[in-house]
Motif scaffolding. Structure first.
Motif, PDB file in Angstrom:
ATOM      1  N   MET A   1       0.848  -1.199   0.000  1.00  0.00           N
ATOM      2  CA  MET A   1       0.000   0.000   0.000  1.00  0.00           C
ATOM      3  C   MET A   1       0.880   1.245   0.000  1.00  0.00           C
ATOM      4  N   SER A   2       0.459   2.288  -0.709  1.00  0.00           N
ATOM      5  CA  SER A   2       1.228   3.522  -0.787  1.00  0.00           C
ATOM      6  C   SER A   2       1.236   4.239   0.557  1.00  0.00           C
ATOM      7  N   ASN A   3       2.132   5.209   0.680  1.00  0.00           N
ATOM      8  CA  ASN A   3       2.206   5.991   1.902  1.00  0.00           C
ATOM      9  C   ASN A   3       0.902   6.760   2.124  1.00  0.00           C
ATOM     10  N   PRO A   4       0.470   6.863   3.360  1.00  0.00           N
ATOM     11  CA  PRO A   4      -0.743   7.652   3.627  1.00  0.00           C
ATOM     12  C   PRO A   4      -0.473   9.135   3.428  1.00  0.00           C
ATOM     13  N   VAL A   5      -1.487   9.864   3.014  1.00  0.00           N
ATOM     14  CA  VAL A   5      -1.367  11.322   2.905  1.00  0.00           C
ATOM     15  C   VAL A   5      -1.151  11.918   4.296  1.00  0.00           C
ATOM     16  N   VAL A   6      -1.882  11.399   5.296  1.00  0.00           N
ATOM     17  CA  VAL A   6      -1.756  11.833   6.683  1.00  0.00           C
ATOM     18  C   VAL A   6      -1.360  10.632   7.532  1.00  0.00           C
ATOM     19  N   HIS A   7      -0.304  10.806   8.315  1.00  0.00           N
ATOM     20  CA  HIS A   7       0.121   9.743   9.231  1.00  0.00           C
ATOM     21  C   HIS A   7       0.263  10.340  10.629  1.00  0.00           C
ATOM     22  N   ILE A   8      -0.609   9.919  11.534  1.00  0.00           N
ATOM     23  CA  ILE A   8      -0.584  10.399  12.915  1.00  0.00           C
ATOM     24  C   ILE A   8      -0.374   9.196  13.819  1.00  0.00           C
ATOM     25  N   ALA A   9       0.623   9.305  14.704  1.00  0.00           N
ATOM     26  CA  ALA A   9       0.942   8.196  15.602  1.00  0.00           C
ATOM     27  C   ALA A   9       1.177   8.718  17.011  1.00  0.00           C
ATOM     28  N   ASN A  10       0.465   8.147  17.954  1.00  0.00           N
ATOM     29  CA  ASN A  10       0.643   8.447  19.383  1.00  0.00           C
ATOM     30  C   ASN A  10       0.611   9.950  19.664  1.00  0.00           C
ATOM     31  N   LEU A  11      -0.395  10.613  19.094  1.00  0.00           N
ATOM     32  CA  LEU A  11      -0.524  12.062  19.286  1.00  0.00           C
ATOM     33  C   LEU A  11      -1.193  12.349  20.627  1.00  0.00           C
ATOM     34  N   ASN A  12      -0.554  13.210  21.402  1.00  0.00           N
ATOM     35  CA  ASN A  12      -1.076  13.602  22.714  1.00  0.00           C
ATOM     36  C   ASN A  12      -1.165  15.115  22.797  1.00  0.00           C
ATOM     37  N   LEU A  13      -2.270  15.590  23.361  1.00  0.00           N
ATOM     38  CA  LEU A  13      -2.455  17.025  23.547  1.00  0.00           C
ATOM     39  C   LEU A  13      -3.195  17.269  24.852  1.00  0.00           C
ATOM     40  N   HIS A  14      -2.677  18.203  25.658  1.00  0.00           N
ATOM     41  CA  HIS A  14      -3.279  18.537  26.943  1.00  0.00           C
ATOM     42  C   HIS A  14      -3.535  20.035  27.011  1.00  0.00           C
ATOM     43  N   TYR A  15      -4.638  20.417  27.661  1.00  0.00           N
ATOM     44  CA  TYR A  15      -4.888  21.795  28.046  1.00  0.00           C
ATOM     45  C   TYR A  15      -4.844  21.830  29.567  1.00  0.00           C
ATOM     46  N   ALA A  16      -3.776  22.450  30.110  1.00  0.00           N
ATOM     47  CA  ALA A  16      -3.564  22.435  31.556  1.00  0.00           C
ATOM     48  C   ALA A  16      -3.526  20.976  32.020  1.00  0.00           C
ATOM     49  N   ALA A  17      -4.420  20.600  32.931  1.00  0.00           N
ATOM     50  CA  ALA A  17      -4.409  19.225  33.440  1.00  0.00           C
ATOM     51  C   ALA A  17      -5.360  18.306  32.690  1.00  0.00           C
ATOM     52  N   THR A  18      -6.015  18.836  31.650  1.00  0.00           N
ATOM     53  CA  THR A  18      -7.011  18.057  30.917  1.00  0.00           C
ATOM     54  C   THR A  18      -6.408  17.422  29.673  1.00  0.00           C
ATOM     55  N   ALA A  19      -6.518  16.110  29.562  1.00  0.00           N
ATOM     56  CA  ALA A  19      -6.046  15.400  28.374  1.00  0.00           C
ATOM     57  C   ALA A  19      -7.137  15.457  27.304  1.00  0.00           C
ATOM     58  N   VAL A  20      -6.788  15.980  26.131  1.00  0.00           N
ATOM     59  CA  VAL A  20      -7.751  16.111  25.034  1.00  0.00           C
ATOM     60  C   VAL A  20      -7.546  14.995  24.013  1.00  0.00           C
ATOM     61  N   LEU A  21      -6.315  14.768  23.618  1.00  0.00           N
ATOM     62  CA  LEU A  21      -5.970  13.694  22.690  1.00  0.00           C
ATOM     63  C   LEU A  21      -4.979  12.768  23.386  1.00  0.00           C
ATOM     64  N   CYS A  22      -5.236  11.466  23.344  1.00  0.00           N
ATOM     65  CA  CYS A  22      -4.434  10.499  24.095  1.00  0.00           C
ATOM     66  C   CYS A  22      -3.932   9.392  23.170  1.00  0.00           C
ATOM     67  N   ASP A  23      -2.668   9.447  22.820  1.00  0.00           N
ATOM     68  CA  ASP A  23      -2.069   8.417  21.945  1.00  0.00           C
ATOM     69  C   ASP A  23      -2.947   8.143  20.723  1.00  0.00           C
ATOM     70  N   LEU A  24      -3.384   9.209  20.099  1.00  0.00           N
ATOM     71  CA  LEU A  24      -4.287   9.095  18.953  1.00  0.00           C
ATOM     72  C   LEU A  24      -3.510   8.643  17.718  1.00  0.00           C
ATOM     73  N   ASN A  25      -4.077   7.688  16.997  1.00  0.00           N
ATOM     74  CA  ASN A  25      -3.488   7.170  15.759  1.00  0.00           C
ATOM     75  C   ASN A  25      -4.499   7.313  14.618  1.00  0.00           C
ATOM     76  N   TRP A  26      -4.001   7.712  13.452  1.00  0.00           N
ATOM     77  CA  TRP A  26      -4.907   7.915  12.311  1.00  0.00           C
ATOM     78  C   TRP A  26      -4.092   7.933  11.019  1.00  0.00           C
ATOM     79  N   ARG A  27      -4.611   7.291  10.014  1.00  0.00           N
ATOM     80  CA  ARG A  27      -4.015   7.354   8.687  1.00  0.00           C
ATOM     81  C   ARG A  27      -5.089   7.711   7.666  1.00  0.00           C
ATOM     82  N   VAL A  28      -4.733   8.612   6.775  1.00  0.00           N
ATOM     83  CA  VAL A  28      -5.632   9.021   5.695  1.00  0.00           C
ATOM     84  C   VAL A  28      -4.932   8.743   4.373  1.00  0.00           C
TER      85      VAL A  28
END
Length: 483
Positions: free
Chosen positions: A1-28
């Motif tokens: 399979m060809s490379n994905p246009v979007v490759h997201i692996a283990n994405l984490n994002l926090h606002y202060a003490a709040t976890a918004v994105l937790c080890d998010l994975n996604w391929r498009v």
């Protein structure tokens, strides 16, 4: 399979003490076009911003573009709001500034802004012409950025994005403020982009989407989960109805049987006539729907009613039984009106907490307020409880999910039980459940003798209490229907 246009692996994002994105994975992959929808505050916009490095996150977010594709190898993000600046690069605008002719020249025109964008990306302006025409934006070229309505700002963002035609286009709430015709034309142009080789990612709960969309997802507990169909995406839970605060169950004390009286009202900016001979009466207790395509004059008309537009004094306008210019101040007028608008939301004080935002409704300020009285504090607490905002009262308004922000601003609008409510597209960006709850609140509120003017494009998203209709087109009344 060809490379994905979007490759997201283990994405984490926090606002202060709040976890918004937790080890998010996604391929498009190429040929996939996605809708990300779902609950308010789940992290949809945060994901989009993290992808293009507008939010600080950890993990991997990379793009793989096709070298044989003639479209620019870019990931281009269109935000929910258009963040423009004045000629000095300052973004510190105030709400009434868009009507102050002495300060309007402080921002670029639409044409100058597009020229700057085209030079930055080495684009030919002739290629933008059909996009301007398709979105009905061609007559706004010489309009200052600060004069644009929310729908016109969205069109400017979309013209830039469609003109650029990047290989990856991420649109956050692309339909905000757009009239029905503009939405349809936008979807057609997005389908054309998809067919030409662009990958689309739309963040929206709107169901009227491009036919090229073939993937759907939602964010749950910080993870992106694909679903088979739009109908499988979870919406916010239906809110339990609570009794209305007692102070809102009383009809407002009114000064006159006629709230608004306009006779042959016109507004002109140089050679441009925005309103042409508008005559309209609104009586106590009436509920009006105000409609019209983008640029039809709705925002200008409302600015005459709420006291913000200086040309009100040059016209035959009476508000609450008094002719404009007969001695009343702008604050006398505002004390009798509660208003929500996209512009007020956009300009609202970023340092205001939810509690301060609601309290400011007593003083018609954009977040700032004086020392409130004991009875006023009780009313604020009652509305915080009614709208389920008690746990959020000390949070900054702009950090809340959009649905809660709109409820807080509705609380601000009704806190003084005003004679007239003006709600300008109050449900922009809300999902079906949130919109239904918002409109159910309005339906009950209007039953207590309130007078209402409601701006909305889609009949399926309107409160049921509306029984009169005014439609503008090119600054003129084309439909005037009384119950």
């Amino acid at each position: 399979m060809s490379n994905p246009v979007v490759h997201i692996a283990n994405l984490n994002l926090h606002y202060a003490a709040t976890a918004v994105l937790c080890d998010l994975n996604w391929r498009v992959y190429s040929g996939e076009h996605w809708i990300i929808a779902g609950k308010s505050g789940s992290g949809k916009s945060s994901l989009a911003k993290a992808m293009v490095k507008l939010e600080k996150s950890s993990g991997e977010a990379s793009f793989h573009f096709d070298p044989e594709n003639s479209m620019p190898p870019l990931a281009y993000y269109v935000a929910n709001w258009y963040q423009f600046a004045n000629l000095e690069g300052d973004r510190n605008f105030y709400y009434q500034q868009r009507y102050n002719k002495q300060q309007q020249n402080d921002t670029l025109t639409v044409y100058a802004d597009l020229l700057h964008f085209g030079q930055k990306h080495q684009l030919d302006f002739h290629d933008a012409e059909p996009i301007l025409l398709a979105l009905g934006f061609e007559n706004c070229r010489q309009t200052q950025l600060i004069e644009l309505s929310s729908g016109e700002h969205k069109k400017l963002q979309l013209v830039q994005a469609l003109w650029l035609s990047p290989q990856l286009l991420i649109l956050d709430e692309p339909y905000t403020g757009l009239d029905k015709r503009s939405r349809a034309r936008l979807n057609t142009m997005l389908d054309e982009m998809a067919n030409a080789g662009s990958t689309l990612i739309l963040i929206t709960n709107d169901r009227d989407i491009p036919s090229s969309i073939n993937r759907f997802a939602q964010i749950e507990n910080g993870q992106l989960n694909a679903v088979a169909d739009f109908n499988d995406i979870k919406q916010d839970e239906e809110r339990q109805r609570k009794p209305f605060p007692y102070f809102l169950q009383k009809a407002p004390v009114v000064d006159s049987d006629t709230m608004i009286s306009l006779h042959n009202v016109s507004v002109r900016y140089g050679e441009k006539e925005v309103l042409k001979n508008i005559s309209w009466k609104v009586k106590v207790g009436e509920k009006w729907l105000l409609q019209g395509p983008n640029g039809s004059g709705k925002s200008t008309l409302l600015s005459l009613l709420n006291g913000d537009h200086p040309q009100a004094y040059a016209n035959d306008i009476a508000l609450f039984g008094k002719k404009r210019g007969s001695g009343e101040s702008i604050w006398d007028i505002k004390q009798k009106i509660g208003i929500i608008s996209p512009e007020l939301h956009w300009y609202f004080d970023k340092n205001a907490t939810v509690w301060h935002a609601i309290a400011s409704g007593f003083y018609d300020s954009i977040g700032w307020f004086l020392q409130v009285k004991y009875e006023e504090k009780k009313q604020i607490e009652q509305l915080l409880d009614f709208f389920d905002l008690l746990e959020d009262k000390d949070k900054l308004l702009h950090t809340l999910p959009l649905g809660k922000q709109r409820l807080a601003l509705l609380a601000r609008t009704i806190i003084k039980n005003p004679q007239l409510l003006i709600l300008d597209e109050p449900c922009q960006g809300l999902d079906r459940s949130q919109t239904a709850h918002f409109n159910a609140v309005l339906d009950e509120l209007s039953s207590y003798g309130k007078t209402l003017i409601y701006v909305g494009h889609y009949e399926s998203q309107l409160p049921s209490c509306l029984d009169n209709r005014l439609v503008l087109e090119k600054g003129e009344v084309v439909i005037l229907e009384y119950a």
